[in-house]
Motif scaffolding. Sequence first.
Motif, PDB file in Angstrom:
ATOM      1  N   PHE A   2       2.494  54.296  15.398  1.00  0.00           N
ATOM      2  CA  PHE A   2       3.256  54.009  15.280  1.00  0.00           C
ATOM      3  C   PHE A   2       2.970  53.312  13.552  1.00  0.00           C
ATOM      4  CE2 PHE A   2       4.909  54.423  19.515  1.00  0.00           C
ATOM      5  CZ  PHE A   2       5.904  55.436  19.150  1.00  0.00           C
ATOM      6  N   LEU A   3       1.707  52.293  14.027  1.00  0.00           N
ATOM      7  CA  LEU A   3       1.612  52.008  12.152  1.00  0.00           C
ATOM      8  C   LEU A   3       1.382  52.749  11.672  1.00  0.00           C
ATOM      9  CD1 LEU A   3      -0.802  48.824  13.885  1.00  0.00           C
ATOM     10  CD2 LEU A   3       2.047  48.617  12.468  1.00  0.00           C
ATOM     11  N   ASP A   4       0.631  54.177  11.321  1.00  0.00           N
ATOM     12  CA  ASP A   4       0.011  54.866  11.465  1.00  0.00           C
ATOM     13  C   ASP A   4       1.598  55.761  10.363  1.00  0.00           C
ATOM     14  OD1 ASP A   4      -2.485  54.519  10.649  1.00  0.00           O
ATOM     15  OD2 ASP A   4      -2.890  55.843  12.283  1.00  0.00           O
ATOM     16  N   PHE A   5       2.753  55.870  10.756  1.00  0.00           N
ATOM     17  CA  PHE A   5       3.969  56.601  10.544  1.00  0.00           C
ATOM     18  C   PHE A   5       4.365  55.212   9.390  1.00  0.00           C
ATOM     19  CE2 PHE A   5       1.989  59.804  13.032  1.00  0.00           C
ATOM     20  CZ  PHE A   5       2.403  61.392  12.053  1.00  0.00           C
ATOM     21  N   GLY A   6       4.464  54.731   9.285  1.00  0.00           N
ATOM     22  CA  GLY A   6       4.950  53.375   8.754  1.00  0.00           C
ATOM     23  C   GLY A   6       6.061  52.879   8.941  1.00  0.00           C
ATOM     24  N   TYR A   7       5.735  52.298   9.918  1.00  0.00           N
ATOM     25  CA  TYR A   7       5.905  51.363  11.409  1.00  0.00           C
ATOM     26  C   TYR A   7       5.481  49.652  10.577  1.00  0.00           C
ATOM     27  CZ  TYR A   7       8.903  53.712  14.700  1.00  0.00           C
ATOM     28  OH  TYR A   7      10.135  54.476  15.319  1.00  0.00           O
ATOM     29  N   THR A   8       6.534  49.221  10.588  1.00  0.00           N
ATOM     30  CA  THR A   8       5.980  47.350  10.570  1.00  0.00           C
ATOM     31  C   THR A   8       5.736  46.237  11.651  1.00  0.00           C
ATOM     32  OG1 THR A   8       6.858  47.800   8.094  1.00  0.00           O
ATOM     33  CG2 THR A   8       6.361  45.519   9.344  1.00  0.00           C
ATOM     34  N   GLN A   9       4.888  45.740  12.226  1.00  0.00           N
ATOM     35  CA  GLN A   9       5.198  45.146  13.315  1.00  0.00           C
ATOM     36  C   GLN A   9       5.708  43.870  12.452  1.00  0.00           C
ATOM     37  OE1 GLN A   9       0.783  43.377  13.978  1.00  0.00           O
ATOM     38  NE2 GLN A   9       1.880  41.678  14.143  1.00  0.00           N
ATOM     39  N   ARG A  10       6.303  43.374  13.509  1.00  0.00           N
ATOM     40  CA  ARG A  10       7.423  42.046  13.832  1.00  0.00           C
ATOM     41  C   ARG A  10       6.922  40.780  13.968  1.00  0.00           C
ATOM     42  NH1 ARG A  10      11.198  44.236  11.032  1.00  0.00           N
ATOM     43  NH2 ARG A  10      12.700  42.552  10.788  1.00  0.00           N
ATOM     44  N   GLU A  11       7.756  40.409  15.081  1.00  0.00           N
ATOM     45  CA  GLU A  11       7.495  39.269  15.730  1.00  0.00           C
ATOM     46  C   GLU A  11       6.779  39.327  16.403  1.00  0.00           C
ATOM     47  OE1 GLU A  11      11.421  38.103  13.017  1.00  0.00           O
ATOM     48  OE2 GLU A  11      10.437  39.535  14.509  1.00  0.00           O
ATOM     49  N   GLU A  12       6.273  38.066  17.318  1.00  0.00           N
ATOM     50  CA  GLU A  12       5.756  38.047  19.051  1.00  0.00           C
ATOM     51  C   GLU A  12       6.329  37.275  19.794  1.00  0.00           C
ATOM     52  OE1 GLU A  12       1.907  35.348  20.133  1.00  0.00           O
ATOM     53  OE2 GLU A  12       1.881  36.994  19.676  1.00  0.00           O
ATOM     54  N   LEU A  13       6.688  37.937  20.863  1.00  0.00           N
ATOM     55  CA  LEU A  13       7.323  36.975  22.216  1.00  0.00           C
ATOM     56  C   LEU A  13       6.051  36.929  23.119  1.00  0.00           C
ATOM     57  CD1 LEU A  13       8.782  39.400  20.168  1.00  0.00           C
ATOM     58  CD2 LEU A  13      10.785  38.433  22.459  1.00  0.00           C
ATOM     59  N   ARG A  14       6.702  35.871  23.736  1.00  0.00           N
ATOM     60  CA  ARG A  14       5.846  35.143  25.218  1.00  0.00           C
ATOM     61  C   ARG A  14       6.419  35.215  25.838  1.00  0.00           C
ATOM     62  NH1 ARG A  14      -0.323  35.188  24.780  1.00  0.00           N
ATOM     63  NH2 ARG A  14      -1.013  35.527  22.293  1.00  0.00           N
ATOM     64  N   PHE A  15       5.604  35.702  27.176  1.00  0.00           N
ATOM     65  CA  PHE A  15       6.172  35.194  28.332  1.00  0.00           C
ATOM     66  C   PHE A  15       5.183  34.835  29.474  1.00  0.00           C
ATOM     67  CE2 PHE A  15       8.198  38.682  26.467  1.00  0.00           C
ATOM     68  CZ  PHE A  15       9.449  38.976  26.514  1.00  0.00           C
ATOM     69  N   PRO A  16       5.240  33.393  29.786  1.00  0.00           N
ATOM     70  CA  PRO A  16       4.032  32.493  30.756  1.00  0.00           C
ATOM     71  C   PRO A  16       4.758  33.164  32.087  1.00  0.00           C
ATOM     72  CG  PRO A  16       5.375  31.443  28.786  1.00  0.00           C
ATOM     73  CD  PRO A  16       6.343  32.671  28.289  1.00  0.00           C
ATOM     74  N   GLU A  17       5.254  32.799  32.622  1.00  0.00           N
ATOM     75  CA  GLU A  17       5.531  33.038  33.759  1.00  0.00           C
ATOM     76  C   GLU A  17       5.400  34.160  34.263  1.00  0.00           C
ATOM     77  OE1 GLU A  17       9.147  31.938  35.160  1.00  0.00           O
ATOM     78  OE2 GLU A  17       9.333  29.496  34.957  1.00  0.00           O
ATOM     79  N   LYS A  18       5.252  35.046  33.943  1.00  0.00           N
ATOM     80  CA  LYS A  18       5.071  37.049  33.723  1.00  0.00           C
ATOM     81  C   LYS A  18       3.304  37.486  33.034  1.00  0.00           C
ATOM     82  CE  LYS A  18       9.598  39.457  34.163  1.00  0.00           C
ATOM     83  NZ  LYS A  18      10.805  38.161  34.745  1.00  0.00           N
ATOM     84  N   LYS A  19       3.198  36.252  32.448  1.00  0.00           N
ATOM     85  CA  LYS A  19       1.695  36.136  31.792  1.00  0.00           C
ATOM     86  C   LYS A  19       1.486  37.956  30.900  1.00  0.00           C
ATOM     87  CE  LYS A  19      -1.233  34.515  36.037  1.00  0.00           C
ATOM     88  NZ  LYS A  19       0.272  34.361  36.697  1.00  0.00           N
ATOM     89  N   LEU A  20       2.689  38.025  30.413  1.00  0.00           N
ATOM     90  CA  LEU A  20       3.022  39.277  29.419  1.00  0.00           C
ATOM     91  C   LEU A  20       2.643  38.059  27.768  1.00  0.00           C
ATOM     92  CD1 LEU A  20       5.739  41.183  31.015  1.00  0.00           C
ATOM     93  CD2 LEU A  20       3.484  41.507  31.490  1.00  0.00           C
ATOM     94  N   LYS A  21       3.093  38.797  26.634  1.00  0.00           N
ATOM     95  CA  LYS A  21       3.002  38.576  25.521  1.00  0.00           C
ATOM     96  C   LYS A  21       3.534  40.530  24.651  1.00  0.00           C
ATOM     97  CE  LYS A  21      -1.414  39.552  22.892  1.00  0.00           C
ATOM     98  NZ  LYS A  21      -1.556  38.783  21.872  1.00  0.00           N
ATOM     99  N   ALA A  22       4.624  40.335  23.877  1.00  0.00           N
ATOM    100  CA  ALA A  22       4.656  41.954  23.611  1.00  0.00           C
ATOM    101  C   ALA A  22       5.297  41.487  21.770  1.00  0.00           C
ATOM    102  CB  ALA A  22       6.542  41.616  23.992  1.00  0.00           C
ATOM    103  N   LEU A  23       4.968  42.639  20.959  1.00  0.00           N
ATOM    104  CA  LEU A  23       5.698  42.640  19.746  1.00  0.00           C
ATOM    105  C   LEU A  23       6.423  44.344  19.864  1.00  0.00           C
ATOM    106  CD1 LEU A  23       1.785  42.887  18.115  1.00  0.00           C
ATOM    107  CD2 LEU A  23       3.835  40.397  17.641  1.00  0.00           C
TER     108      LEU A  23
END
Length: 377
Positions: free
Chosen positions: A140-161
């Motif tokens: 997606f980045l290579d087709f012009g998408y832009t990275q935005r905020e990071e989200l954290r989910f400590p109990e689930k041991k996850l992160k997301a962008l």
Amino acid sequence: METMRLSSSFTKYSSLSSYSSFSSSSSALLQTKSKNFISLKSVFPANSIPNGNRNLTIVSASKADDGPQQQQHSPFWGGESFFRSVLASMESVYLNKNPTAKAILERVHSVDNNQICYDHLAFRTFGVNGHGIGSMANFFLDFGYTQREELRFPEKKLKALWFSPPSLPVSDGGSGVNGPLPRIFISELLVDQMSPQAQEIIRKCTEISGSGNKHAALASALGSLTWEKPLYSEFQQLARESEYAAWTLVNGYAVNHVTISTHHLKSQLGNIKSVNQFIEESGFKLNSEGGVLKVSPDGMLLQSSTVADSVSFCFSDGITESVPCSYIEFAERLILPQFKNLPEKEVREFHRRDGFEVGSADKIFESTSKEQLTRRA
């Protein structure tokens, strides 16, 4: 933990290197006029990069105060036909494996015979050995998408962008993957925080995958795992620790869910409460974790989702068991206060609440949980 350093400076794309029609080394910026390139058959089948990682509880509209400047997304790179073809293949795999999503899209279309817009597409990944967020994000980045905020989910041991789409004009009537480009939401399991037993299973699969992380988008478009099928005992081990991990083990880079943008519907379904009522009256089960309707603290982002479908999966030891697949989500983004007096016909997406919210996303993740799959409607 996989170290992430994603930016729009990625100029070479490895995730779909087998596609000869793609060339990320091109220095020319291509902006094409949108056309309906893909047949959808029975169903239609902000821009600054954050500095460092942020543990967000609320992600509000990015640069909302900039008003009309929100229209100035990053430009679209590459061939639109190719890009939409990949999205259509991902969508086709998703619809073929998830009859609930397909049926709901058909029902909504039968009531609201207009453009159906996808708010976002979501993917799950393992944050280890290069198989995390970046493996899918590169496409997606290579087709012009832009990275935005990071989200954290400590109990689930996850992160997301999440990633905002590039600018691209859309022809009238374009729906689903032929409509306005969706946001992209990619999460990853923080594998280093799992037990040694779980880590061993995940690392074994990703090592078997070899360079499969470079072909994440291709795997999603084909509906294939990049690693060999696991043992049923391995699935059970992961499920005891993380249902997210168990889901990713058997689904890989498949689309986890697509999201209908309810505020773009023109009929009586033009708000999420009406959509929820319509879905439940049609006999489908909605995720009740935290309440059927998930509302952001600012009250501007409303979300709901169905419970995931299940499918029979034949494990490598010959055991066949039912495993969770994907689901469909609904989102309504309300008009930001500074634009509340705009005439309805002048309201555009950048006038609405952008981004995602951790508390709601945490509950949406439960759409694939055993508790939701087995509860009565």
